[in-house]
Design a protein around this motif. Structure first.
Motif, mmCIF file in Angstrom:
data_model
loop_
_atom_site.group_PDB
_atom_site.id
_atom_site.type_symbol
_atom_site.label_atom_id
_atom_site.label_comp_id
_atom_site.label_asym_id
_atom_site.label_seq_id
_atom_site.Cartn_x
_atom_site.Cartn_y
_atom_site.Cartn_z
ATOM 1 N N ASP A 184 -7.339 4.386 3.761
ATOM 2 C CA ASP A 184 -5.988 3.739 3.509
ATOM 3 C C ASP A 184 -6.658 2.604 2.474
ATOM 4 O OD1 ASP A 184 -4.447 5.264 4.929
ATOM 5 O OD2 ASP A 184 -4.058 4.033 6.665
ATOM 6 N N GLY A 185 -7.685 2.522 2.102
ATOM 7 C CA GLY A 185 -8.278 1.672 1.212
ATOM 8 C C GLY A 185 -8.560 0.101 1.451
ATOM 9 N N TRP A 186 -8.623 -0.083 2.865
ATOM 10 C CA TRP A 186 -9.238 -1.175 3.223
ATOM 11 C C TRP A 186 -10.478 -1.629 3.321
ATOM 12 C CZ3 TRP A 186 -5.465 -4.790 3.514
ATOM 13 C CH2 TRP A 186 -4.237 -4.382 3.770
ATOM 14 N N GLU A 187 -11.045 -2.404 2.849
ATOM 15 C CA GLU A 187 -12.547 -2.666 3.054
ATOM 16 C C GLU A 187 -12.843 -3.760 4.318
ATOM 17 O OE1 GLU A 187 -16.013 -4.488 -0.045
ATOM 18 O OE2 GLU A 187 -14.202 -3.839 -0.668
ATOM 19 N N ARG A 219 -7.727 -5.236 0.640
ATOM 20 C CA ARG A 219 -7.764 -4.253 -0.359
ATOM 21 C C ARG A 219 -7.042 -4.634 -1.836
ATOM 22 N NH1 ARG A 219 -3.404 0.361 2.391
ATOM 23 N NH2 ARG A 219 -1.465 -0.981 2.329
ATOM 24 N N CYS A 233 -2.019 -2.617 -5.994
ATOM 25 C CA CYS A 233 -1.867 -1.973 -7.002
ATOM 26 C C CYS A 233 -0.568 -2.738 -7.846
ATOM 27 C CB CYS A 233 -1.414 -0.596 -6.838
ATOM 28 S SG CYS A 233 -2.950 0.269 -5.964
#
Length: 76
Positions: free
Chosen positions: A33-36, A66, A69
């Motif tokens: 889901d784009g989480w770091e 994250r 956008c």
């Protein structure tokens, strides 16, 4: 300027102690889901019960980030 959003979750060691795969699955889910993962930390347990010992970490806090956008049509 890059903007980020953050997510904090708590992992209970009793839930993951029998399955490393369970923890890996959770981390991979957030990664897709784009989480770091930025950092994680735990506190020693204070008090006592039949499930914990003083000084043994029972829970870990994980902090993810994250990139936000920009919305379509938005301008800065």
């Amino acid at each position: 300027m890059t903007e980020f959003e953050y997510k904090t979750i708590v992992i209970d060691s009793k839930e993951t102690e029998h399955s490393e795969k369970s923890l890996s699955d959770k981390l991979n889910h957030y990664g897709k889901d784009g989480w770091e993962l930025v950092t994680c930390f735990s506190y020693p347990c204070i008090g006592s019960s039949q499930y914990s010992l003083i000084g043994i970490a029972q829970k870990a806090t994980l902090i993810f980030k994250r990139r936000l956008c920009p919305e379509k049509g938005a301008s800065k």
